[in-house]
Write a protein that holds these residues in place. Sequence first.
Motif, short mmCIF file in Angstrom:
data_model
loop_
_atom_site.label_atom_id
_atom_site.label_comp_id
_atom_site.label_asym_id
_atom_site.label_seq_id
_atom_site.Cartn_x
_atom_site.Cartn_y
_atom_site.Cartn_z
N ASP A 125 0.76 -1.31 -0.13
CA ASP A 125 -0.07 -0.03 0.17
C ASP A 125 0.95 1.09 -0.01
O ASP A 125 0.33 2.29 -0.11
N TYR A 126 1.92 1.14 0.34
CA TYR A 126 2.79 2.33 0.38
C TYR A 126 3.71 2.58 -0.72
O TYR A 126 4.61 3.50 -0.88
N TYR A 127 3.78 1.76 -1.82
CA TYR A 127 4.28 1.97 -2.99
C TYR A 127 4.10 3.55 -3.61
O TYR A 127 2.82 4.13 -3.84
N GLY A 128 5.06 4.31 -3.99
CA GLY A 128 5.14 5.49 -4.59
C GLY A 128 4.43 6.55 -3.64
O GLY A 128 4.28 7.65 -4.07
N LYS A 129 4.33 6.36 -1.99
CA LYS A 129 4.02 7.41 -1.24
C LYS A 129 5.12 8.07 -0.39
O LYS A 129 6.11 7.28 0.01
N LYS A 175 2.31 14.81 -4.04
CA LYS A 175 2.36 13.53 -3.89
C LYS A 175 1.91 12.64 -5.04
O LYS A 175 2.65 11.59 -5.21
N LEU A 176 0.93 13.17 -5.84
CA LEU A 176 0.62 12.66 -7.23
C LEU A 176 2.18 12.84 -8.14
O LEU A 176 2.24 11.70 -8.74
N ALA A 177 2.76 13.78 -8.15
CA ALA A 177 4.01 13.75 -8.90
C ALA A 177 4.98 12.84 -8.45
O ALA A 177 5.79 12.22 -9.23
N TYR A 179 4.32 9.97 -7.03
CA TYR A 179 3.82 8.53 -7.23
C TYR A 179 3.95 8.25 -8.79
O TYR A 179 4.52 7.22 -9.14
N ILE A 180 3.91 9.62 -9.69
CA ILE A 180 3.73 9.33 -11.14
C ILE A 180 5.61 8.91 -11.23
O ILE A 180 6.02 8.14 -12.13
N ALA A 181 6.23 9.72 -10.75
CA ALA A 181 7.87 9.71 -10.98
C ALA A 181 8.43 8.54 -10.67
O ALA A 181 9.36 8.20 -11.31
N THR A 182 7.87 7.76 -9.43
CA THR A 182 8.69 6.59 -9.15
C THR A 182 7.76 5.38 -9.53
O THR A 182 8.18 4.30 -9.33
N VAL A 226 7.10 16.45 -14.39
CA VAL A 226 6.48 15.76 -13.54
C VAL A 226 7.61 15.59 -12.24
O VAL A 226 7.52 15.62 -10.99
N LYS A 227 9.01 15.48 -12.89
CA LYS A 227 10.11 15.41 -12.20
C LYS A 227 10.29 16.62 -11.23
O LYS A 227 10.79 16.56 -10.29
N LEU A 228 10.36 17.64 -12.04
CA LEU A 228 10.45 18.94 -11.37
C LEU A 228 9.64 19.21 -10.27
O LEU A 228 9.75 19.81 -9.14
N THR A 229 8.15 18.85 -10.44
CA THR A 229 7.27 19.00 -9.46
C THR A 229 7.36 18.17 -8.35
O THR A 229 7.34 18.43 -7.27
N ALA A 230 7.94 16.73 -8.44
CA ALA A 230 8.27 15.78 -7.36
C ALA A 230 9.48 16.45 -6.60
O ALA A 230 9.66 16.03 -5.45
N ARG A 231 10.60 16.69 -7.34
CA ARG A 231 11.85 16.85 -6.77
C ARG A 231 12.26 18.54 -6.38
O ARG A 231 13.06 18.53 -5.51
N GLY A 232 11.59 19.43 -7.10
CA GLY A 232 12.15 20.64 -7.03
C GLY A 232 13.30 20.87 -7.89
O GLY A 232 13.62 20.12 -8.72
N LEU A 233 13.73 22.12 -8.04
CA LEU A 233 14.62 22.34 -9.19
C LEU A 233 16.12 22.24 -9.02
O LEU A 233 16.81 21.09 -9.08
N ILE A 234 16.72 23.06 -8.02
CA ILE A 234 18.32 22.62 -7.99
C ILE A 234 18.80 22.98 -6.33
O ILE A 234 19.92 22.98 -6.33
#
Length: 1565
Positions: A125-129, A175-177, A179-182, A226-234
């Motif tokens: 249940d914790y996949y991608g969270k 959280k959605l980003a 989940y999608i990125a991973t 998607v990756k920018l939203t999930a991780r941030g820039l730099i």
Amino acid sequence: MEMKGKDGDKNHLSPFDQNGTQGKDGRISPSWRPPSAKSSRVGDEEEETGPRFRLYDKRSWEDQVQKERDAQRKLDKNNGKAVAHLVDGELKFEDDEEEARKTRDPTLQEGNILPDELSEVFTVDYYGKPLEEIDKYIKDKTFVAIAPRFSNKYIHRFTATKALGCLTPWNPVRKLAVYIATNQFFDYLVILTILCNCVFLAMPDDPASETAEYVFLGIYTLECIVKLTARGLIINKFTYLRDPWNWLDFVVIISAYVTIIIDFTSSPSTGEDDGSVFNPQMLRTFRVLRALKTVSIVPGLKTIVGALLRAFKLLFEVIILTTFCLMIFALFGLQVYVGILRQKCVANIPEYNATPSKSYLAYYDEWIKNDANWYQDGEGEYLICGNASAAGSCPSGYTCLPDIGENPNFGYTSFDHFGWAMLTSFQLITLDFWEDTYNKVIRAMGPWNVLFFVIVVFFGSFYLINLMLAVVAMSYEEEAVNTNREKEEKERKEAAKDKLKKEAAADKAKADKEVAKDSTKWKPPKEDGKQSNGTNNNKDSKDSKVGSNSKSGTVTVNGKPLQNYGKGRNPMVKMPSKDSGYSVQSNVSSHSGGSKDKDDPDNISLDSQSNPRKADSGTGSMSHGLNSDSIDKKTTTPIKPFIKQDSLANVSSSGIHLGDNDGDLSTKTKSSKPPPKIIKGSLKNSGEESTGRNEPGTLVDRNHSCMGKCCYCFIPWLRLQNLVFIFVSDPLFDLFITLCIGVNTIFMGLEYHNMPDQLVTATTVANIVFTVIFTLEAVLKLTAFGKFYFSNGWNNFDLVIVAASWIDFGLADLDGVSVIRTFRLLRVFKLAQSWRTMRVLLSIIMSTLGALGNLTVILVIIIYIFAVIGLQLFRKSYTADKFGEDGVPRWNFNTFFHALMLIFRILCGEWIEELWNCMRAADELCMVVFLPTLVFGYFIVLNLFLALLLNAFGSESLKGSDDNEEEDKLALAFGKIKRFCCCCCNRFKKTPRTASVGPDDIDEEKQIGMTDLDSDTKDKKAIANGTLKANGINHDKGEVDKAFDAKRDKFSDFDAARKASKAKDSTASNAGSTSKAGETKDKKDKKDKDGMALGDEANDMDDDDENKETVVEDCLPGFCMSNHALWSDFDESSFGKKWYKLRYTMCKIVEHKAFEYSILVCIALSSMSLAFEDVYLYTRPELEAALYYSNIVFAVLFTIEMLMKWIALGFKKYFTSFWTILDFFIVVISLASLIADAAGGEDISAFRSLRTLRAFRPLRAISRWQSMRIVVNALMLAIPAILNVLVVCMVFWLIFSIMGVQFLSGRFYKCKDASGEVLLPSVVANKSQCLAMASTHNYTWVNSNINFDNVLSGYLALFQVATYEGWMEVMDDAVDSTDVDKQPSFENNLYMYLYFVAFIIFGSFFTLNLIIGVIIDNFNALKKKYDGSALDMFLTQGQKNYMNTLKKLGSKKPQKTIKRPKAACQAVFYDVAVSTKFDLCIVVVIFMNMIAMAVDHYKMTKYVSNILDILNILFTTIFTLESVIKIIGLRHHYFRQPWNVFDFVVVVVSLVIILVEAAGKIYLR
């Protein structure tokens, strides 16, 4: 495991919640310990709960912030210093200070697989969270997400700060980003997009590619968002641009948008070929880097790229050294050879009278610039000449003039400025077409310039380039060691984990058994055959077919009463012995469906007939299991038989005895033949290695388990199957199949062009016959082996070939299916089943390819990227107008396939000619593709391939069969034939195996159900002898000490030495006295694998040669000494004693080093005298006379040496050594040549040839020079293994040669005109038209010198391809081939390139490089022997390192320390001279001097020349001051260092050059 969180969610717990202490807020406080700190006690799972996970939320963020504040507050309190306490005299830091030193847990890094400890408790249940951080050593505010990919759980780490300044980790969008990125399906979509994009990139001119480009760009942009939203820039760690692979994606996307903007804003007239720096086409080439995105997604590729990058770090220093040496070579060429390649032969100017319109100078200039007046050689190239002494001169009527026209090779081969000098030097060290530059420079400057090329080739090519291979191989070995260490560590952890589980299960079973012990008792059987009632304690008995008869109180199986003894027995209770007459049998049948837990100690079979090995093993236990075969695999301890059986009645298919239905049998039943015992087959008794022998009265079931239930004639089928199994397992069957393969290969090799119809019919019939034979072989083996047939890869290989052969017959009348026919050629590989060397090489190649799967993908990606870059940049540059009469070259970038082939040619090492063609089409931009391909593909990746290939084998595996090899079936087959044909001869005996057997071997045999009683008896004897212990080999201390002095006559390992030491002591008293000469002979005749003479004492190896006693050998062989009575009293006679004294004195003389050195000097002088004999010798009579008399002197000296050695060593020893026989041969040749000269026969060709054999004299130095002897001995000892490899290479090449004959036989014929040019097919279409026009147009129908008309010609063609010499012509003919008697057409058969690519990879690269490995292994082994490392087998690694350290210390001379001068002035110079800052400044000045020298170029302006002269004076002054400072400061010690002497010589030469130039300018004024 129940897990509860703050909101009632059972799964919302942190991995830190190890102890579960609750805080004020109602949550579990983090106290999780890392896996390394976990307890390893049994039952730890019950005492402690495992690590648990909790979702990341706002409160998690507050905890991290508070933790950071506490740490900062504590740091401020201690003023940034660590707090420590003195405990028992030792300084101890606080716990958290110790923890603060750790920054990361290496097992929990991002991108790693989740460890097993965490993976077991992780919920799906914790996949991608977002989850709280699981690595407690990370001080940053982060969270993790676990996601599956390729069946593994991977760790993804993110920054917990706000992404893009506004998105918190608990924000639904982020959280959605996350989940999608991973998500793994998101990665799969990206990979699929990359693959599709790669396909469209290979089709740049397709209209759909531009449309698809926008689709791909949209997908990549979405991925980036998607990756920018999930991780941030730099800004923070673990953000998008902190990953280098994301930088790659970002640059590709930005360049794509920049290209689109330029396309929209630029005018339509702006084409792609305008040459602008901002050409959009150059930006589009960045799109090809998207193929590297695959590396960032597939974990295995990312690992191998990391290894390559680490290898590149090690390679960086080598690349710097290579570049530095390359710059030195280029600078030397720039200074010496600038402008010389422009010198040409110009026709002499006729007399000219000047006119007002054209002066003589103008006429002269026009004459020498007219290329019609330049001399051309036979190939149409302008002849280069020189005015130096011994340089190439011009023919009569021509004059050598400088600066005429362009440089050769379209102006690209020159030293006119630093760039071209670097390129030409790089061409020289890569040895690509280097002989062309060599010939041109030698013609222009004279033969003495060969020294430059010798240095460049030997030092640059043979040393530096191979140094790259060594570094890459070393980095691979380190990587392999690390990988193996990690693998072993993982296996060790898993083994420890399994051990704990088994111990827990054993304790539980023991407790259950203690409870059940009192309820069941073991009772002996009754005499009248009645059975005692038993109680079934099996918990799973309700699932089995074992029932209980309530009336009789007996247990039944399928209606039959089952004998039951020993249920629930205590394993410590003594059981009935094997001779007591009791019959204790299992209570189960093979038809039962359920089973008790196999880990139960009681779950062991007692049936002696079901497994003969177990019945005669030594210990015993009982079984409640259902499958005897599985019990055998589980039981690793031999069991004593407790039963005495005298019949095989009532045997089930598993060999388990059943009782009768009613307890009595009729007379008819008792007198009938008992049914056979059926045992389950295994790989040991059913595979290819089985001998086919079974115990009498048994049948091996090798079929699927369901066959016994559904087949009514199962027993007859088993009888037939076992008979067929015996037939196919017979060695004669293997011999027959091997002979069929050999004869089939001969028939396939008989095909040739224009062969007669009778031979065609014979080969066709033979193909049918052999196909039928191999089909019958496959059917018989399939029948015999049953389900085990497919467990052998060779059987599957045979089946595929048989199927392909029948498909070939079915499609024989169709065109274009000749490829299927090539499958028949693979029958040759069937030889590997009986040919050990071929099997080893095939296994090496397959294991290398399997292990290099990821590296192969990387190489393919590199080839693809550079091919597409060349395709994008140069596909429109290769036009006919740029190449003139030559036409567009075959190797170009016009299509994707052509680009791939060109990149492959570069990887083969041929690049310079195609670089010239590319630069003719697109200028110097081509270096962007060619040079990186050469460096990355050829020097790094292919060298890594080669390093892995050489690491995959040892030459010992190629030197023939060892004692430990399995029984050779072919040898057994020949033995059978010998016994059959020669009844009176001794029986063929197999050499017994002498290698010691370790305990692991016995355990492995015991784990597999075997029926070979002989091997079991051997194992028991080995155990009885005490050689096998429970934990390995038990070494007695006294035996170990004796082992070092043990003679090594019959063994070559330490354990055999230890065991033989006792035998040596016991037999020493009975041994006869032997002479020292005999001992010496035995030592020299016997060598074992470490190179140490057999019989040598291990502790005598370090003795110095000077301490050895002089031994006088027998003069004549033994048979001469024993057959004559003359020698019986010779030694005791006075003459005999004087003769012995003379021989002893001669021995001392010839063994003395001074004698050897004097002979070496004579050899050197003799070799030098031979070097003076040339074609001009007869024009110099004085030199000829001097050489004649010197030849006489050397011949006499060598004859005296030979006679002295005859006396000293005797004929027996002299003529049994290779080197002394070589000396004798050379002396005889020298004397024969002198006699021929004296007899006036020097003009006879036979005697002239005899004189040339004197050139062998330098070989005599090899026997007296240890380093040279090592090399030559390595080559000599490697010859058997090299021959093995070469024979296998010939078999590989035979396949490709036969394939070439089938594809290209008779297709290399062509029609040529009178000038030798091949005519176009539009002019002459076929052979008949060519012959018809032969008389009128002088056309000829000729064949290429290298062709595939028969197998031998195919071998020669493949040899040219493998050596890369003349391979272009062979491939050109193959690619242009059409059909037999048809005129070839340009690239008509384009994909024939693939045939040659396959041959180069498998036939050339893999097989021929194994020869390198053989020679390297032999050289290392011999070097170890001569370096005195023969005791390595007795030393631990630490002792070896200690010995090596002592050797290095002994070889190093202590350097004398230079004291600081007492004079104050001199001390200042000393301080400056030894200062590192001073050295650094000098290094900077050296590099600046190199830059100034690199500015020099052809036709410099006077302004630049004056500046360079001033800089030269400046740098010379600086270096002169450096030398003066060091001489004053270091005094005479300055000249003790070679580099200082070199600096001093360079400074003196520089000063002399400056003074000479200045004097010349003054004189010219």
